[in-house]
Scaffold this active site. Structure first.
Site, short mmCIF file in Angstrom:
data_model
loop_
_atom_site.label_atom_id
_atom_site.label_comp_id
_atom_site.label_asym_id
_atom_site.label_seq_id
_atom_site.Cartn_x
_atom_site.Cartn_y
_atom_site.Cartn_z
N ASP A 178 6.40 8.63 -13.22
CA ASP A 178 5.65 9.32 -12.10
C ASP A 178 6.57 9.45 -10.78
OD1 ASP A 178 3.89 10.68 -10.56
OD2 ASP A 178 2.61 9.18 -10.26
N ASN A 198 9.83 4.43 7.18
CA ASN A 198 9.53 5.75 7.32
C ASN A 198 8.64 6.28 6.46
OD1 ASN A 198 11.00 6.88 9.67
ND2 ASN A 198 12.78 6.16 8.48
N LYS A 249 -0.81 -4.49 0.28
CA LYS A 249 -1.84 -3.49 -0.10
C LYS A 249 -3.14 -4.59 -0.33
CE LYS A 249 1.00 -0.34 -2.50
NZ LYS A 249 1.26 0.31 -3.85
N GLY A 273 -4.30 3.16 -0.61
CA GLY A 273 -4.01 3.29 -2.15
C GLY A 273 -5.00 3.47 -2.85
N GLU A 274 -4.76 3.28 -4.11
CA GLU A 274 -5.79 3.56 -5.20
C GLU A 274 -6.95 2.47 -4.93
OE1 GLU A 274 -4.48 2.99 -8.76
OE2 GLU A 274 -6.40 3.14 -9.67
N PHE A 275 -6.39 1.37 -4.63
CA PHE A 275 -7.43 0.17 -4.72
C PHE A 275 -7.80 -0.30 -3.23
CE2 PHE A 275 -4.81 -0.14 -8.38
CZ PHE A 275 -5.55 -0.37 -9.53
P1 AMP Z 1 0.73 3.31 -2.65
O1 AMP Z 1 -0.86 2.75 -2.59
O2 AMP Z 1 1.62 2.71 -3.12
O3 AMP Z 1 0.66 4.96 -2.94
O4 AMP Z 1 0.56 3.62 -1.13
C1 AMP Z 1 -0.05 4.43 -0.17
C2 AMP Z 1 0.77 4.66 1.19
O5 AMP Z 1 0.94 3.71 1.76
C3 AMP Z 1 2.07 5.26 0.61
O6 AMP Z 1 2.07 6.71 0.50
C4 AMP Z 1 2.75 4.88 1.91
O7 AMP Z 1 2.43 5.88 2.90
C5 AMP Z 1 2.31 3.69 2.42
N1 AMP Z 1 3.06 2.62 1.75
C6 AMP Z 1 2.97 1.99 0.73
N2 AMP Z 1 4.00 0.89 0.61
C7 AMP Z 1 4.49 0.93 1.55
C8 AMP Z 1 5.56 0.00 2.16
N3 AMP Z 1 6.32 -0.98 1.52
N4 AMP Z 1 6.27 0.34 3.41
C9 AMP Z 1 5.60 1.38 4.08
N5 AMP Z 1 4.55 2.27 3.59
C10 AMP Z 1 3.95 1.92 2.61
#
Ligand code: AMP
Length: 942
Positions: free
Chosen positions: A708, A666, A615, A592-594
């Site tokens: 977004d 998924n 996260k 993720g971003e952080f």
């Molecule tokens: P994000 O920072 O929310 O964009 O998360 C980065 C990546 O982590 C996403 O593109 C997903 O592949 C994975 N991800 C984030 N949240 C979830 C979740 N609740 N369940 C499964 N994969 C997740």
């Protein structure tokens, strides 16, 4: 590798690579390998290093510095001149191989000159020095040989540096993690930390060493043992005068009152003389001593009953757990000799462990002398050798005893009579002369009551009305006179014709006081005092969530975290704090971003274990990053809908700070669809779209604008349920790789954004509807990139001129029409999310309408043609190469098997290199034309 003498690398054939000494920019001699047989065709020159030990690393990096002559700069060279060379490796345990067959090598890459040149003098020429780094993974043998293959280029290999990465030794959370060699591929290496000196595991410390040498996801921690406190990265002993009792306490603290520690590293302080610590006392509590004696005793004698009252001791010994115990002695004879009272005497409420300063002693002998000792005690009385604080009270009972009789109903009731029976008192204070029974009709007491007398303890009352309730009371008369009436008994005569037998098991026992009516009252007072300490009304604490609810079900409105002066308050209001120990991190699933996104399990007390996504905020964040990171939780926490990703809670009280959400097996929708291209029925796709629309309806009802919405920001669970995600405040700005800067300065995911939002940042639910139309297109085309490889500028221009994405292959007409509605230029003309849900629901109920598909496939799309660009229509590879003036490669294409236009659509740069299209400019021209072939069919722009 730098050497002045012979490097001893193997070069063959002899007229190929040559080891040459040159001067570097500081005029230091250095060895290079060069080859430059550009004038002759069919070159195949090999250069092989000596055996390179891998030192346990699974992945090694090779940095090569080299110069490469541009063929155009060499006058008169034939077309066979190359601008690339190949790099290979061969793994072996044998460090002295003298021959390796070409076919045994594994290719690492074809190396071409890149565009970031620095200038360097080689001999008398100024050349551009290129640096390229490649890596090889999953090495398992003792070492490897590197080889460089030249096929007719002009190369000078200036340096080859082979290295591997390590995560450096580090101490985190009081656990030391050793220097760790990174794993192969992109695998993380899990490393167990060792607790530093004088510390112990609180939760097994673990961290992951990432492929690029960084430490990730610290889990668990060590804590300083009792007697030690954390200082930077180690544990230091508590100083004299302070102590730390438990490993989980953070710091050493000053000894509590009446205790001290004279040595370092004390885990508890020793009590001063005369003071004690009870076993259950926390080590942080002051040492205490037994209480002084009770004071101001008052005794009230009522015949054979004594009430004793006193004031609490002046010195409680520093404790709040005072209790009292009584000893009773009966004294008689001239010398007043005293002996224990025995079990016949009763104490109300009790004799020992009294918490109230009041007791009633009953069943004493009339006209006797008693001596009561009242002791005050506390939690350390048993530990103290000194005598207990006690006071003695002497009393003399009066002559009259007291009697209690029980009335037991055993007899029968009929329609007009009731028979009562009672038991005589256990210990009469004289002969019973008679019993008096009064009765009256319930609620008629004032008007009419009857008094009956008997010497027996059974009485039948006749002449009663059928089906009527009567109240009875009984008292006894002794020689001393009448006692008080006992309690009331209500009995009902049976109805006409009914005979009721009284069940002896259900008989009522009634205590009747004859001469000591006061006793009951005192007892009740005592009980009130005792129970008052426990039963007082404690105002239930208000749920802070309730206090801060700014909305009510049905009319919820989203609250922007910025409206809070203290953003942490928003997190507290909307996100539940989770104890880190209830989370088990299992795998890294994304970035993720952080920081990383992991999957794991969450077990909350009283709930079943669930899978979650975690996260975490990477170490070294700024305050702003922490706020932005947690803003996602304070937004997500306000939502509660099956198509919005559910927040389980946050961990903010310890590091790393984490956001815990439900786990979506998924992953993100775009990747998921690409992986399952063509595998779903239209109804399944519509079902997914319906879910997303329903989530968006919920958000728009709450006045939340997403900004977004895109398939990459939708997550899919194992049941194909799609949920909207990605709510952070900074997400559109920083997080989304699709976001691009607009002329007005903001960063916007152009392909998904409505024209008014791009032009003047008018973001509304209607602009979210536009984005939803794009998501529909992404879903129906199984993750195709909207507007393919068109540039953002071209997309903006095309949309402005009225072009819209064509229907994807096999797209039902109704769905494309719905997309087009979402892409209405006027935002008020676009459907609302509620209408979209309704439309999709109707389609699901009546799928026949989904059968009509847009007949002409629009992948690649024709609706996007730009009529202003000059173009040719081509149908063969030759025609195409001619049109783009690259016909010199006709043969290369045909001999590599590219004979139809379709086959070149997905050609890559490495394939071009393989067929000897090595000039960067030519590669670029061919690839950009391939892109336009993809988007515009056989119409080629020149
Ligand atoms: P994000 O920072 O929310 O964009 O998360 C980065 C990546 O982590 C996403 O593109 C997903 O592949 C994975 N991800 C984030 N949240 C979830 C979740 N609740 N369940 C499964 N994969 C997740």
């Amino acid at each position: 590798m730098s050497a002045l003498g012979n490097l001893g690398w193997e070069a063959y054939p002899a007229e190929g690579w040559e080891e040459i000494s040159v001067m570097d920019e500081r005029n230091t001699p250095m060895r290079t390998y060069q080859v430059c047989n550009v004038m002759e065709a069919s070159q195949n020159n090999w250069l092989r290093t000596r055996h390179i030990a891998r030192d346990g690393a699974q992945r090694v990096y090779i940095e090569i510095k080299f110069t490469l002559r541009d063929c155009n700069s060499l006058p008169g060279v034939p077309g066979t001149c190359k601008e690339t060379f190949n790099m290979f490796y061969y793994e072996s345990n044998n460090a002295n191989l003298w021959f390796i067959k070409e076919s045994q090598y594994i290719k690492i890459d074809t190396i071409a000159a890149d565009e970031s040149f620095t200038q360097v003098d080689v001999g008398d020429r100024v050349m551009k020095l290129n640096t390229e780094v490649r890596d090889i993974s999953n090495l398992s043998k003792k070492g490897f040989y590197l080889a460089f293959q030249d096929l007719g280029a002009c190369i000078a290999l200036v340096s080859v540096r082979v290295f591997y990465k390590k995560c450096p030794l580090t101490v985190l959370n009081l656990a030391q993690f050793p220097d760790t060699v990174t794993g192969g591929d992109s695998a993380l290496v899990e490393v167990r930390g060792l607790c530093v000196n004088a510390s112990e595991e609180f939760e097994a410390p673990r961290m992951y060493c990432s492929a690029d040498g960084g430490w990730l996801v610290p889990i668990g921690r060590c804590v300083c043992k009792p007697g030690y406190e954390e200082h930077k990265d180690f544990c230091q002993p508590c100083r004299p005068g302070s102590y730390k009792a438990s490993a989980t306490d953070a710091y050493c603290t000053k000894c509590p009152p009446h205790s001290s520690s004279h040595l370092e590293r004390a885990s508890e302080c020793v009590c001063e003389k005369g003071f004690h610590r009870a076993e259950t006392d926390p080590r942080s509590m002051a040492c205490t001593r037994p209480p002084s004696a009770p004071e101001n005793t008052i005794s009230t004698v009522n015949e054979t009953c004594v009430t004793l009252e006193w004031s609490p001791p002046r010195d409680t010994g520093g404790r709040g757990d005072i209790t009292y115990s009584l000893r009773c002695r009966k004294c008689s004879g001239d010398d007043m000799k005293c002996a224990p009272c025995g079990s016949g005497v009763h104490f109300v409420p009790r004799q020992f462990g009294l918490s109230v300063a009041l007791v009633m002693v009953t069943d004493l002998q009339p006209h006797s002398n008693y001596s009561f000792t009242i002791e005050s005690l506390n939690g350390v009385s048993d530990l103290s050798p000194t005598p207990r604080g006690a006071v003695i009270v002497n009393v003399t009972t009066s002559q009259t005893g007291r009697n209690t009789l029980s009335v037991v109903l055993k007899e029968r009731r009929s329609k007009d009579s009731i028979t009562l029976a009672w038991q005589g008192p256990d210990r009469p204070n004289g002969a019973i002369v008679e019993y008096e029974v009064i009765y009256y009709e319930k609620n008629q007491r004032e008007q009419n009551y009857t008094v009956l007398k008997t010497r027996s303890n059974v009485m039948t009352v006749d002449g009663l009305k059928p089906g009527t309730t009567y109240v009875f009371r009984v008292r006894a008369r002794t020689e001393g006179g009448y006692g008080n009436y006992g309690g009331e008994i209500e009995l009902e005569t049976s109805h006409e014709g009914n005979m009721l037998a009284i069940d002896p098991n259900q008989s009522t026992i009634l205590a009747v006081s004859i001469a000591g009516g006061i006793i009951l009252l005192i007892f009740l007072v005592a009980c009130f005092v005792v129970s008052g300490r426990h039963c007082g009304y404690i105002k239930a604490k208000q749920d802070p969530d309730e206090e801060k609810m700014h909305f009510h079900p049905g009319s919820k409105t989203y609250i922007h975290p910025h409206t809070y002066e203290d953003p942490n308050q928003a997190v507290r209001d909307f996100a539940k704090e989770i104890d880190a120990s209830s989370i088990r991190i299992e795998r890294v699933i994304g970035a993720g971003e952080f920081g990383e996104v992991c999957s794991g399990r969450l077990r909350l007390q009283g709930k079943r274990e669930i899978y979650v996504a975690i996260k975490s905020l990477k170490a070294g964040y700024s305050d702003k990053q922490r706020r932005d990171f947690l803003s996602e939780a304070s937004i997500m926490g306000q939502f509660d809908h099956p198509n919005i990703i559910r927040l389980e809670g946050v961990v903010t009280r310890c590091k790393p700070v984490m956001i815990i959400t439900e786990f979506m097996e998924n992953g993100s929708l775009d990747t998921f669809l690409k992986k399952h291209d063509g595998q779903f029925t239209v109804i399944q796709l519509v079902g997914m779209l319906r879910g997303i629309a329903s989530g968006m309806k919920y958000l728009s009802d709450m006045s939340y604008v997403h900004r977004d919405l895109a398939a990459r920001n939708i997550l899919v669970n194992s049941n194909l349920v799609c949920k909207v995600s990605d709510f952070g405040l900074s997400r559109v700005l920083e997080d989304d790789p699709e976001a691009a800067y607009t002329t007005r300065g903001g960063k916007i995911p152009i392909r998904w954004t409505s024209p008014e939002a791009i032009a003047y940042r008018k973001f509304t639910s209607a602009s979210d509807v536009w984005s939803y139309g794009i998501v529909m297109w992404e879903v129906v085309s199984y993750g195709e990139r909207p507007y393919w490889e068109m540039s953002n500028q071209d997309v903006i221009k095309a949309i402005d001129e009225g072009y819209r994405l064509p229907a994807p292959m096999d797209c039902p007409v109704v769905l494309h029409q719905l997309m087009l509605d979402c892409w209405e230029k006027g935002r008020s003309e676009r459907p609302k999310f509620g209408q979209i849900v309704t439309t999709l629901d109707k389609l699901i109920r009546n799928p026949a309408r989904l059968r009509e598909t847009v007949s002409e496939s629009s992948r690649p799309g024709s609706a996007l043609e730009d009529p202003t660009t000059p173009e040719f229509s081509v149908s063969t590879v030759e025609e195409w190469l001619e049109a783009i003036k690259m016909d010199q490669y006709k043969e290369n294409f045909s001999s590599a098997g590219y004979v139809t236009l379709d086959s070149v659509l997905y050609i890559t740069i490495s394939e071009l290199v393989k067929m000897d299209v090595t000039l960067a400019g030519h590669q670029k021209k061919i690839l950009s034309s391939v892109q336009s072939l993809q988007t515009q069919g056989t119409h080629v722009q020149v």
